[in-house]
Design a protein around this motif. Structure first.
Motif, short mmCIF file in Angstrom:
data_model
loop_
_atom_site.label_atom_id
_atom_site.label_comp_id
_atom_site.label_asym_id
_atom_site.label_seq_id
_atom_site.Cartn_x
_atom_site.Cartn_y
_atom_site.Cartn_z
N ASN A 106 -2.61 14.30 -11.92
CA ASN A 106 -2.37 13.59 -13.24
C ASN A 106 -2.82 13.47 -14.42
O ASN A 106 -2.55 13.21 -15.46
CB ASN A 106 -1.42 13.54 -13.02
N ASP A 107 -3.93 11.96 -13.70
CA ASP A 107 -4.70 11.54 -14.15
C ASP A 107 -6.01 11.86 -15.02
O ASP A 107 -6.10 11.39 -15.83
CB ASP A 107 -5.95 10.33 -13.16
N ASN A 121 1.13 -1.43 -0.38
CA ASN A 121 -0.21 0.19 -0.72
C ASN A 121 1.11 1.19 0.18
O ASN A 121 2.42 1.26 0.75
CB ASN A 121 -0.59 -0.61 1.34
N ASP A 168 5.35 7.59 -12.72
CA ASP A 168 5.22 8.94 -11.60
C ASP A 168 4.95 9.06 -10.25
O ASP A 168 4.10 9.60 -9.37
CB ASP A 168 3.66 9.57 -12.40
N VAL A 175 0.10 4.37 0.49
CA VAL A 175 -0.25 5.99 1.28
C VAL A 175 -0.41 5.47 2.70
O VAL A 175 0.51 5.60 3.37
CB VAL A 175 -1.52 5.88 0.48
N CYS A 176 -1.51 4.64 3.79
CA CYS A 176 -1.00 4.50 4.58
C CYS A 176 0.46 4.43 5.25
O CYS A 176 -0.05 5.14 6.81
CB CYS A 176 -2.54 2.73 5.46
N VAL A 208 -8.10 5.73 -5.54
CA VAL A 208 -7.30 6.28 -5.43
C VAL A 208 -6.34 4.40 -5.85
O VAL A 208 -7.13 4.01 -5.49
CB VAL A 208 -7.35 6.25 -4.00
N GLY A 209 -4.71 4.45 -6.16
CA GLY A 209 -4.50 3.12 -6.36
C GLY A 209 -4.28 2.57 -4.80
O GLY A 209 -3.07 2.68 -4.38
N ASP A 249 -7.25 11.18 -6.45
CA ASP A 249 -5.61 10.71 -6.38
C ASP A 249 -5.53 11.44 -4.96
O ASP A 249 -5.41 12.34 -4.70
CB ASP A 249 -4.76 11.55 -7.66
N VAL A 250 -3.98 10.80 -4.39
CA VAL A 250 -3.85 11.38 -3.37
C VAL A 250 -3.05 12.74 -3.21
O VAL A 250 -2.97 13.95 -2.48
CB VAL A 250 -2.60 10.78 -2.97
N GLN A 251 -2.23 12.74 -4.67
CA GLN A 251 -1.95 14.14 -4.55
C GLN A 251 -1.47 14.05 -6.35
O GLN A 251 -1.75 13.54 -7.27
CB GLN A 251 -0.25 14.13 -3.66
N THR A 252 -1.08 15.61 -6.87
CA THR A 252 -1.29 15.34 -8.39
C THR A 252 -2.34 15.63 -9.45
O THR A 252 -3.26 14.49 -8.28
CB THR A 252 -0.66 15.08 -9.35
N LEU A 268 5.47 10.99 -7.55
CA LEU A 268 4.46 12.73 -7.74
C LEU A 268 3.40 11.81 -6.90
O LEU A 268 2.59 13.16 -6.50
CB LEU A 268 4.31 12.75 -9.21
N LYS A 269 2.99 11.09 -7.44
CA LYS A 269 1.57 10.76 -6.88
C LYS A 269 1.20 10.43 -5.32
O LYS A 269 0.35 10.20 -4.69
CB LYS A 269 0.84 9.29 -7.51
N TYR A 270 2.73 9.69 -4.52
CA TYR A 270 2.71 9.50 -3.35
C TYR A 270 3.76 9.81 -2.39
O TYR A 270 4.67 8.79 -2.32
CB TYR A 270 2.30 7.10 -3.49
N PRO A 271 3.44 11.39 -2.71
CA PRO A 271 4.84 11.35 -2.38
C PRO A 271 5.09 11.05 -1.15
O PRO A 271 5.77 11.48 -0.32
CB PRO A 271 4.40 13.19 -2.16
N CYS A 283 -6.25 7.85 1.54
CA CYS A 283 -6.02 6.53 0.72
C CYS A 283 -7.39 6.12 0.62
O CYS A 283 -6.98 4.94 -0.06
CB CYS A 283 -5.43 5.07 2.11
#
Lengths: 222, 222
Positions: free
Chosen positions: B71-72, A122, A147, A124-125, B120-121, B66-69, A150-153, B93
């Motif tokens: 982009n999608d 995972n 990417d 995120v968490c 979110v992924g 998305d968590v951040q960005t 950037l998406k899960y900084p 999440c």
């Protein structure tokens, strides 16, 4: 927004327990790593190969966290792991310090050189929960897209090392090695990076050298 | 264990809002899908190809979480999406019904045939939050390991369709197509399964036919 204060409370409870764990790891001179990634990036495969290559040289403790099943723990035992404990979170999306605290008495701590904690798959968490580890290691595979930092900084910001796995599959997707490194360093300028393939074993030496080097240096906490 | 009652409370608040969303989708005869998967399994790629193939035939609304960005969402606009809204969860999440509620007024609902909600992924958290959708669709890619339905059972139990993506990479890992199907059906005997590759476009017709078939049937909610 009832969730936020509770999360704050839980995190600080977690931080207290994580600090206890950290003390315990330091007293016992254990180098401890919290392995994080998406599902299927290769955390268990990395540990299997590490057991095969360094199992005779290092005393390794392994905690395998999973939402359901003890499959990963069984794979690690199969691969020669002598001190392996599963944690099944029963739906929770991450490990926390209390779960680690609960299994720790089952390890012979003063014998261990290194403790690997394989977190739930995972991105995120698990970034929000300190497990008392010396370092977080984030895995990303070349089939996931460049990417992801950037998406899960948060995950990449809090990791000391990024392992790029499945480099044998480079060229079969749009994944660009330079781009993923650029993105990771944009989030975390100090992140170390190792490229490898657990499947073909290309690059595994870099990981083994990194790991044994850190243990030799007594790095970073001892 | 302070977390459990609060989670129950949040979930039922969420369920109330999800029921409102579901009513709204039905009134407007919108077929709504909640797309879930690990990071990098190909949710956005699937939607890009769907826009390219069916953009002239269907009025599609797209929400990209998305968590951040963003982009999608930007990729979907680039791919021809005319009604695309990003939701940046800022660390959370999963999407929840309240987030969907908030962006819904920006859509011209009575024009839409289908609403895709790209979650979110994450294979854990999104399984617990109803967004009012008709169906959850779970993607799994052939590079993630065929054990994922067993390790993340809630997600596969609650999904109506499993899309196996990246079948062009079969044979380059231990992933076994029969095994992943067996595992998925072990968790959810009624799950439908489509195999495809967004990259080579093999199998995409099955997905397009499934989707247009459901819309034609007015299935399942209308």
């Amino acid at each position: 927004m009832a969730q936020i204060p509770l999360k704050g409370k839980l995190t600080s409870e977690n931080d207290l327990l994580a600090a206890e764990l950290r003390d315990e790891f330091r007293e016992n001179k254990i180098f401890s790593l919290n392995l994080v990634s998406s599902p299927g990036s290769g955390k268990t495969s990395l540990l299997e190969k590490t057991l095969a290559a360094l199992g005779d040289k290092l005393e390794m403790g392994l905690i395998a966290g999973d939402v359901q099943t003890e499959n990963d723990a069984n794979r690690l035992i199969q691969a020669g792991g002598k001190m392996v404990r599963p944690i099944v979170t029963n739906g929770a999306c991450h490990l926390d310090a209390k779960m680690i605290m609960r299994v720790l008495p089952e390890f012979n701590l003063n014998r261990l050189d290194v403790l690997f904690i394989e977190n739930v798959g995972n991105l995120v968490c698990p970034s929000s929960f300190d497990l008392g580890e010396d370092m977080k290691v984030v895995l990303i595979s070349t089939t996931e897209g460049d990417d992801k930092p950037l998406k899960y900084p948060a995950m990449f910001r809090r990791s000391s090392l990024m392992i790029i796995n499945k480099i044998d599959l480079l060229g079969l997707s749009d994944f660009d090695l330079d781009r993923v490194k650029k993105h990771a360093r944009q989030i975390n300028a100090n992140i170390e990076i190792i490229e490898l393939s657990c499947r073909t074993e290309v690059g595994m030496e870099s990981w083994f050298n990194w790991l044994t080097g850190k243990i030799r240096e007594g790095c970073p906490s001892r």
